[in-house]
Design an enzyme around this catalytic site. Structure first.
Site, PDB file in Angstrom:
ATOM      1  N   ASN A 220       0.851  -1.193   0.000  1.00 41.99           N
ATOM      2  CA  ASN A 220       0.000   0.000   0.000  1.00 41.99           C
ATOM      3  C   ASN A 220       0.887   1.244   0.000  1.00 41.99           C
ATOM      4  O   ASN A 220       1.972   1.269   0.596  1.00 41.99           O
ATOM      5  CB  ASN A 220      -1.013   0.001   1.142  1.00 41.99           C
ATOM      6  CG  ASN A 220      -0.430  -0.191   2.523  1.00 41.99           C
ATOM      7  OD1 ASN A 220       0.607  -0.817   2.699  1.00 41.99           O
ATOM      8  ND2 ASN A 220      -1.097   0.348   3.521  1.00 41.99           N
TER       9      ASN A 220
ATOM     10  N   GLU B 218       0.250   5.226   0.665  1.00 46.41           N
ATOM     11  CA  GLU B 218      -0.746   6.210   1.115  1.00 46.41           C
ATOM     12  C   GLU B 218      -0.387   7.622   0.665  1.00 46.41           C
ATOM     13  O   GLU B 218       0.723   7.889   0.196  1.00 46.41           O
ATOM     14  CB  GLU B 218      -0.873   6.136   2.644  1.00 46.41           C
ATOM     15  CG  GLU B 218      -1.397   4.774   3.083  1.00 46.41           C
ATOM     16  CD  GLU B 218      -1.699   4.673   4.560  1.00 46.41           C
ATOM     17  OE1 GLU B 218      -1.222   5.520   5.343  1.00 46.41           O
ATOM     18  OE2 GLU B 218      -2.436   3.733   4.930  1.00 46.41           O
TER      19      GLU B 218
ATOM     20  N   CYS C 131      -4.019   0.448  -2.602  1.00 45.31           N
ATOM     21  CA  CYS C 131      -3.817  -0.760  -1.801  1.00 45.31           C
ATOM     22  C   CYS C 131      -2.735  -1.638  -2.419  1.00 45.31           C
ATOM     23  O   CYS C 131      -2.408  -1.530  -3.608  1.00 45.31           O
ATOM     24  CB  CYS C 131      -5.114  -1.568  -1.732  1.00 45.31           C
ATOM     25  SG  CYS C 131      -6.447  -0.780  -0.837  1.00 45.31           S
TER      26      CYS C 131
ATOM     27  N   GLU D 129      -2.832  -4.778  -3.207  1.00 49.89           N
ATOM     28  CA  GLU D 129      -3.303  -5.664  -4.264  1.00 49.89           C
ATOM     29  C   GLU D 129      -3.319  -4.953  -5.609  1.00 49.89           C
ATOM     30  O   GLU D 129      -2.887  -5.487  -6.637  1.00 49.89           O
ATOM     31  CB  GLU D 129      -4.726  -6.164  -3.952  1.00 49.89           C
ATOM     32  CG  GLU D 129      -4.855  -6.955  -2.659  1.00 49.89           C
ATOM     33  CD  GLU D 129      -5.132  -6.095  -1.426  1.00 49.89           C
ATOM     34  OE1 GLU D 129      -4.611  -4.963  -1.333  1.00 49.89           O
ATOM     35  OE2 GLU D 129      -5.878  -6.580  -0.555  1.00 49.89           O
TER      36      GLU D 129
ATOM     37  N   CYS E  44     -10.042  -5.148   0.099  1.00 46.96           N
ATOM     38  CA  CYS E  44     -11.161  -4.201   0.176  1.00 46.96           C
ATOM     39  C   CYS E  44     -12.057  -4.357  -1.059  1.00 46.96           C
ATOM     40  O   CYS E  44     -11.710  -5.039  -2.035  1.00 46.96           O
ATOM     41  CB  CYS E  44     -10.641  -2.774   0.298  1.00 46.96           C
ATOM     42  SG  CYS E  44     -10.086  -2.054  -1.262  1.00 46.96           S
TER      43      CYS E  44
ATOM     44  N   CYS F 229     -10.480  -3.271  -4.418  1.00 47.13           N
ATOM     45  CA  CYS F 229      -9.523  -4.270  -4.926  1.00 47.13           C
ATOM     46  C   CYS F 229     -10.246  -5.505  -5.462  1.00 47.13           C
ATOM     47  O   CYS F 229      -9.829  -6.086  -6.470  1.00 47.13           O
ATOM     48  CB  CYS F 229      -8.534  -4.660  -3.838  1.00 47.13           C
ATOM     49  SG  CYS F 229      -7.343  -3.353  -3.484  1.00 47.13           S
TER      50      CYS F 229
HETATM   51  N1  THU Z   1      -5.149  -1.730   2.479  1.00 45.61           N
HETATM   52  C1  THU Z   1      -4.550  -2.512   1.527  1.00 45.61           C
HETATM   53  O1  THU Z   1      -3.477  -2.177   1.001  1.00 45.61           O
HETATM   54  N2  THU Z   1      -5.158  -3.663   1.174  1.00 45.61           N
HETATM   55  C2  THU Z   1      -6.288  -4.159   1.767  1.00 45.61           C
HETATM   56  O2  THU Z   1      -6.753  -5.210   1.380  1.00 45.61           O
HETATM   57  C3  THU Z   1      -6.920  -3.425   2.855  1.00 45.61           C
HETATM   58  C4  THU Z   1      -6.411  -2.055   3.093  1.00 45.61           C
HETATM   59  C5  THU Z   1      -4.474  -0.510   2.895  1.00 45.61           C
HETATM   60  C6  THU Z   1      -5.097   0.776   2.431  1.00 45.61           C
HETATM   61  C7  THU Z   1      -4.608   1.738   3.481  1.00 45.61           C
HETATM   62  O3  THU Z   1      -3.313   2.205   3.119  1.00 45.61           O
HETATM   63  C8  THU Z   1      -4.471   0.892   4.729  1.00 45.61           C
HETATM   64  O4  THU Z   1      -4.447  -0.439   4.300  1.00 45.61           O
HETATM   65  C9  THU Z   1      -5.585   1.102   5.734  1.00 45.61           C
HETATM   66  O5  THU Z   1      -6.813   1.009   5.144  1.00 45.61           O
END
Ligand code: THU
Length: 134
Positions: A42, A44, A53, A55, A90, A93
């Site tokens: 991920n 941000e 994310c 994925e 999520c 994704c």
């Molecule tokens: N996140 C992911 O990278 N993948 C997931 O399947 C769930 C959430 C990340 C997004 C964000 O940077 C952090 O986790 C919190 O939501």
């Protein structure tokens, strides 16, 4: 590659997670049919919306290099310093996975100690796909 080995690759990918806002670090390892693995974490953003994310990072890396022959993905997530028992993808994704993967696509969740295997169709039943648009 075994499911545990693919999860170990997700752990490695997670080391590069950039998550200074949520402190929730995620890694994904996307396995292609020839054994090549694309890694993603991920990434941000201070303005939230551009956050991507793990994925989708992995899928975008692979697709942008001409690959679409995906057979499995492993996902590892948790707050900085620990791995959650289960970090499921999520909704956004799941929709992106649906673009490139069928219902039998393997999703490897959990931890290296306690793996949980799903079929993608269990995570997003009745997915809306390209054939629905055409
Ligand atoms: N996140 C992911 O990278 N993948 C997931 O399947 C769930 C959430 C990340 C997004 C964000 O940077 C952090 O986790 C919190 O939501």
């Amino acid at each position: 590659m075994t499911d545990v080995e693919l999860m170990q690759e997700a752990y490695k990918a997670r080391e590069f997670a950039y998550a200074p806002y949520s402190n929730y670090m995620v890694g994904a390892a996307l396995l292609c049919s020839d054994g090549k693995v694309y890694h993603g974490c991920n990434v941000e953003s201070a303005t939230d919306t551009p956050t991507i994310c793990a994925e989708r990072t992995a899928i975008s890396k692979a697709v942008s290099e001409g690959r679409r022959d995906f057979i499995a993905i492993a996902i590892a997530g948790g707050r900085r310093g620990s791995i959650s028992p289960l970090c499921a993808p999520c909704g956004v994704c799941r929709q992106v996975i649906a673009e490139f993967c069928d219902d039998d696509f393997k999703v490897v969740l959990g931890t290296t100690e306690k793996i949980k295997i799903c079929k993608f169709g269990e995570l997003l039943p009745f997915a809306f796909r390209i054939n629905d648009v055409q």
